[in-house]
Design a protein around this motif. Structure first.
Motif, short mmCIF file in Angstrom:
data_model
loop_
_atom_site.label_atom_id
_atom_site.label_comp_id
_atom_site.label_asym_id
_atom_site.label_seq_id
_atom_site.Cartn_x
_atom_site.Cartn_y
_atom_site.Cartn_z
N PHE A 6 -42.03 58.32 34.07
CA PHE A 6 -42.17 59.77 34.21
C PHE A 6 -41.20 60.45 33.26
O PHE A 6 -40.24 59.85 32.76
N GLU A 7 -41.48 61.72 33.02
CA GLU A 7 -40.61 62.57 32.21
C GLU A 7 -40.37 63.86 33.00
O GLU A 7 -41.31 64.46 33.52
N VAL A 28 -50.61 53.26 28.11
CA VAL A 28 -50.67 52.02 28.88
C VAL A 28 -49.34 51.30 28.65
O VAL A 28 -49.03 50.91 27.52
N PRO A 29 -48.52 51.14 29.69
CA PRO A 29 -47.21 50.51 29.51
C PRO A 29 -47.34 49.10 28.95
O PRO A 29 -48.35 48.42 29.17
N PRO A 30 -46.32 48.63 28.24
CA PRO A 30 -46.41 47.32 27.57
C PRO A 30 -46.61 46.15 28.52
O PRO A 30 -47.13 45.12 28.11
N SER A 72 -46.31 62.45 34.44
CA SER A 72 -46.46 61.01 34.46
C SER A 72 -46.40 60.47 33.03
O SER A 72 -46.68 61.20 32.07
N ASN A 73 -46.05 59.21 32.89
CA ASN A 73 -46.01 58.56 31.59
C ASN A 73 -46.83 57.28 31.61
O ASN A 73 -46.41 56.24 31.10
N PHE A 74 -48.00 57.37 32.25
CA PHE A 74 -48.93 56.24 32.30
C PHE A 74 -50.33 56.79 32.55
O PHE A 74 -50.50 57.81 33.21
N SER A 75 -51.31 56.11 32.01
CA SER A 75 -52.69 56.54 32.17
C SER A 75 -53.13 56.44 33.63
O SER A 75 -52.72 55.53 34.36
N ARG A 76 -53.98 57.35 34.01
CA ARG A 76 -54.57 57.29 35.36
C ARG A 76 -55.36 56.00 35.55
O ARG A 76 -55.63 55.59 36.69
N CYS A 118 -44.84 52.00 38.22
CA CYS A 118 -45.29 53.31 37.72
C CYS A 118 -45.41 54.36 38.83
O CYS A 118 -44.75 55.40 38.80
N TYR A 119 -46.26 54.09 39.78
CA TYR A 119 -46.65 55.08 40.79
C TYR A 119 -45.47 55.51 41.67
O TYR A 119 -45.20 56.70 41.81
#
Length: 249
Positions: A6-7, A28-30, A72-76, A118-119
């Motif tokens: 997140f930011e 998409v996180p690594p 958020s900093n990740f795709s849904r 992530c969530y």
């Protein structure tokens, strides 16, 4: 570089709002399939991967409303932060007619891994922002595609979504209705409540004022248009919150 899910922008702001952009990013996180869901770049730039334009509107509204913004900093498609943990659409394997290859065989263990990485950190950070501002209203900003595959075109410029708590959404809808050039839907193009979604988790359960704004994404493709919509929405949001608070005195 360490990944952060997140930011938070301008956490020190002390206006009466906290803004959440659940679907801000198509990243998409690594650690998820080496940073790819095995979708073409064109699909990752569409509404299935994130809410196009929503982050820009959120940031512009944050500046106008003196509000911190969490994105958020990740795709849904990695894991959807605007779903409850038990929602069957939390980890999508098929979305708007598109198969998500890297999700096809994602099992319960993989889902838990994404929840943990992530969530949950995103929601913990949002909870901390709100807990530090006891009287703040929660504004969630989203965007929607003009047309789903095989479905009718959506006529609304924006929708205001709410669950049973309509204290803020009703006056906001009334404010927006004063502009005859706008086509505004109540709980359109989606219903306003999913058990465990962001508003349910962070506002409804606490009795906190809340509303969700959905903007049609073809209207907010550029930074200029995002700023214009933020400028259009900010006075309506300010007036609606003022009216809501006055009604409670």
């Amino acid at each position: 570089m360490d990944y952060k899910p997140f930011e938070i922008v301008e956490a020190q702001r002390r206006g009466p709002w906290v803004i959440a952009c659940d679907h801000a990013s198509n990243l998409v996180p690594p650690f998820v399939n080496k940073g790819s869901l095995d979708l073409p770049a064109g699909d990752m730039s569409r509404h299935i991967a994130y809410d196009v334009g929503a982050k820009g509107v959120s940031l512009a509204l944050g500046a106008l409303l003196d509000a911190p913004v969490i994105c958020s900093n990740f795709s849904r498609l990695v894991i959807d932060p605007n779903r409850g943990e038990n929602d069957p659409t939390l980890l999508m394997k098929l979305y708007d007619g598109t198969i998500i290859p890297a999700n096809r065989h994602a099992d319960a263990r993989e889902k838990q891994r994404r929840l943990t990485a992530c969530y949950r950190p995103y929601h913990e950070a949002l909870a901390e922002l709100l807990d530090a501002r006891k009287g703040a209203a929660l504004l969630a900003v989203h965007s929607f595609t003009p047309q789903l595959a095989g479905r009718p075109k959506r006529p609304w410029h924006l929708g205001i979504l709410h669950a049973e708590d309509r204290r803020l959404s009703d006056p906001l809808l009334a404010q927006l209705a004063q502009d005859p050039s706008l086509c505004v839907g109540r709980n359109e193009p989606y219903g306003g409540h999913l058990p465990g979604d962001t508003l349910d988790k962070h506002a409804i359960a606490q009795g906190r004022h809340n509303t969700l704004v959905e903007i049609r994404n073809d209207l907010i493709q550029t930074e200029e248009h995002q700023a214009e919509w933020a400028a259009r929405l900010a006075p309506a949001l300010q007036n609606a919150l003022r009216i809501t608070l006055e009604n409670e005195v």
